[in-house]
Write an enzyme that holds these catalytic residues in place. Structure first.
Site: not given
Ligand code: ACO
Length: 320
Positions: A114, A247, A277
Site C-alpha cells: 500500500c 492511502h 482498499n
Molecule cells: N464482519 C463481521 N464481524 C467481523 C468481521 C466482519 N467482516 N471481521 C471480524 N469480525 C468480528 C471478529 O471476529 C470479532 O468477533 P469476536 O468479538 O466475536 O471475536 C469482532 O468482529 C471484532 O473483531 P476485531 O478484529 O476486534 O474488530 P476491529 O474493530 O479491530 O475491526 C478491522 C477489524 C476493521 C480489520 C480493524 O482492526 C482495522 O481497521 N484494522 C486496520 C486494518 C486495515 O485497514 N488494513 C488494511 C490493509 S493495511 C494497509 O492498507 C495499511
C-alpha cells in the site's frame, strides 16, 4: 533548478461492483459492521479477463489525455503494484507496450504494497530532478480480489481492484516539494501474502493475512510521525496543508491520523467508501477524483501519505 510537477491524472475502476450487501451472502458479515469498522460501502472487481496492466492502461490513457501529451513523450514508466500480471516481465514493461510508447526509457515495477504509490512518485521525482527523465508515467494498479480468501471475513470485506495514474513532468516551477520514505521489515508478519511458486506449485499461503488491530495502531502512529517529520523539515504547520490525500484503507485510520496531525476532515480527500482498499492504486484514485471535481487547485499544498505491508510508509508534499 529542475522540479517535477504533476500535469495530468487519471483513474479507472472495473465495472463490476460488489456491495456490502453482496458480501452478506458470501461470509458472515453485515453492511453496518463493514461501514462502522472501515467506512467501505462497495468495491470493484476486475473481470476474469482483466489484468492489472489493463486497469493501468485505462487510468494511464486518461492521465495522458488530461496532461495533453502524446504517449511517445513518456520516457519513464513506473507501476506500483502488489498484484502484477505475472512473475515477469514487469507490469510496467507490459503497460509500456500496451500504450505503444516508442521511447525506450526505463520501465519497472515497485513493490511496496500500500506504500507503493508514494515510493513510485518519489522515485520518479528523483529521475526527473536528476535529469534522467523529462516525462514520467507513475501508476498504482491492483487486482487484489485475486489474492483474497473469500471465506475469510476479516480480510475479504476490506479490499478491491482499481488503478490510478499521474503524469509527472520536468518543470521550472515547484511541484513535488519534499518526500520521506521509511521501511521496517521486522513487522513483516503483521500483513502478508506468503505464497510463492516452487517447482510449478504454489508454495505457502497465497492469500492476504492481517493482524487488523496491530496494523491499525501501527498505521496511525507511523503516518502521523512521518507527516510531522516532513512538515518540520519544511518549517510548515498542518494548517498550511490545503488537502491531505491519504492511502484509502480505512476511514478510522484516516480520521485518527488527521486528528493526530491537527487537520480537519474538511481538508481530507476520502474515497474509500466507493472502492475499499485498492493498495497502491488508492492515492492516485483519490487524487484524480479531487482534481476532476475541482477541489484540488493550482498553487495548493497537497500532502499524500501511505503505509503498507513490509512495513513501508511515507509521505510526499506537493505544490500543485
Ligand atoms: N464482519 C463481521 N464481524 C467481523 C468481521 C466482519 N467482516 N471481521 C471480524 N469480525 C468480528 C471478529 O471476529 C470479532 O468477533 P469476536 O468479538 O466475536 O471475536 C469482532 O468482529 C471484532 O473483531 P476485531 O478484529 O476486534 O474488530 P476491529 O474493530 O479491530 O475491526 C478491522 C477489524 C476493521 C480489520 C480493524 O482492526 C482495522 O481497521 N484494522 C486496520 C486494518 C486495515 O485497514 N488494513 C488494511 C490493509 S493495511 C494497509 O492498507 C495499511
Amino acid at each position: 533548478m529542475i522540479y517535477s510537477k504533476i500535469i495530468g491524472t487519471g483513474s479507472y475502476l472495473p465495472a463490476k461492483v460488489l456491495t456490502n450487501y453482496d458480501l452478506e451472502k458470501i461470509v458472515d458479515t453485515s453492511h453496518d459492521w463493514i461501514v462502522s469498522r472501515s467506512g467501505i460501502v462497495e468495491r470493484h472487481i476486475a473481470a476474469d479477463d482483466e489484468l492489472t496492466s489493463d486497469l493501468a492502461l485505462q487510468a494511464s490513457r486518461k492521465a495522458i489525455a488530461a496532461a495533453g501529451i502524446s504517449a511517445d513523450e513518456i520516457d519513464l514508466v513506473i507501476v506500483a503494484t502488489t498484484s502484477p500480471d505475472q512473475l515477469f516481465p514487469s507490469t510496467a514493461c507490459i503497460l509500456q507496450d500496451k500504450l505503444g510508447i516508442k521511447s525506450r526509457g526505463p520501465a519497472f515495477d515497485i513493490q511496496a504494497v500500500c506504500g507503493g504509490f508514494v515510493y513510485a512518485l518519489n522515485t520518479a521525482d528523483m529521475y526527473i530532478k536528476g535529469g534522467q527523465a523529462k516525462t514520467a508515467l507513475v501508476v498504482g494498479a491492483e487486482v487484489l480480489s485475486r489474492m483474497l480468501d473469500w471465506s475469510d471475513r476479516t480480510t475479504c470485506v476490506l479490499f478491491g481492484d482499481g488503478a490510478g495514474a499521474v503524469i509527472l513532468s520536468a518543470s521550472d516551477k515547484p511541484g513535488i516539494a519534499a518526500s520521506k520514505l521509511h521501511a521496517d521489515g521486522s513487522h513483516r508478519d503483521m500483513l502478508k501474502a506468503e505464497g510463492n511458486i516452487r517447482n510449478g506449485e504454489v508454495d505457502g499461503d497465497p492469500f492476504i493475512k492481517m493482524d487488523g488491530q496491530a496494523v491499525f495502531k501501527f498505521a496511525v502512529k507511523v503516518l502521523s510521525d512521518v507527516v510531522d517529520e516532513l512538515l518540520e523539515e519544511k518549517g510548515m504547520s498542518g494548517s498550511e496543508i490545503n488537502w491531505l490525500v491519504p492511502h484509502q484503507a480505512n476511514i478510522r485510520i484516516i480520521e485518527a491520523t488527521s486528528k493526530k496531525i491537527g487537520l480537519s476532515m474538511d481538508n481530507v480527500i476520502v474515497t474509500v467508501a466507493n472502492h475499499g482498499n485498492t493498495s497502491a492504486a488508492s492515492i492516485p484514485l483519490a487524487l484524480d477524483t479531487a482534481v476532476r471535481d475541482g477541489r484540488i487547485q493550482a498553487g495548493q499544498n497537497i500532502l499524500i501519505e501511505a503505509v503498507g505491508g513490509g512495513f513501508t510508509w511515507g509521505a510526499v508534499l506537493i505544490k500543485w
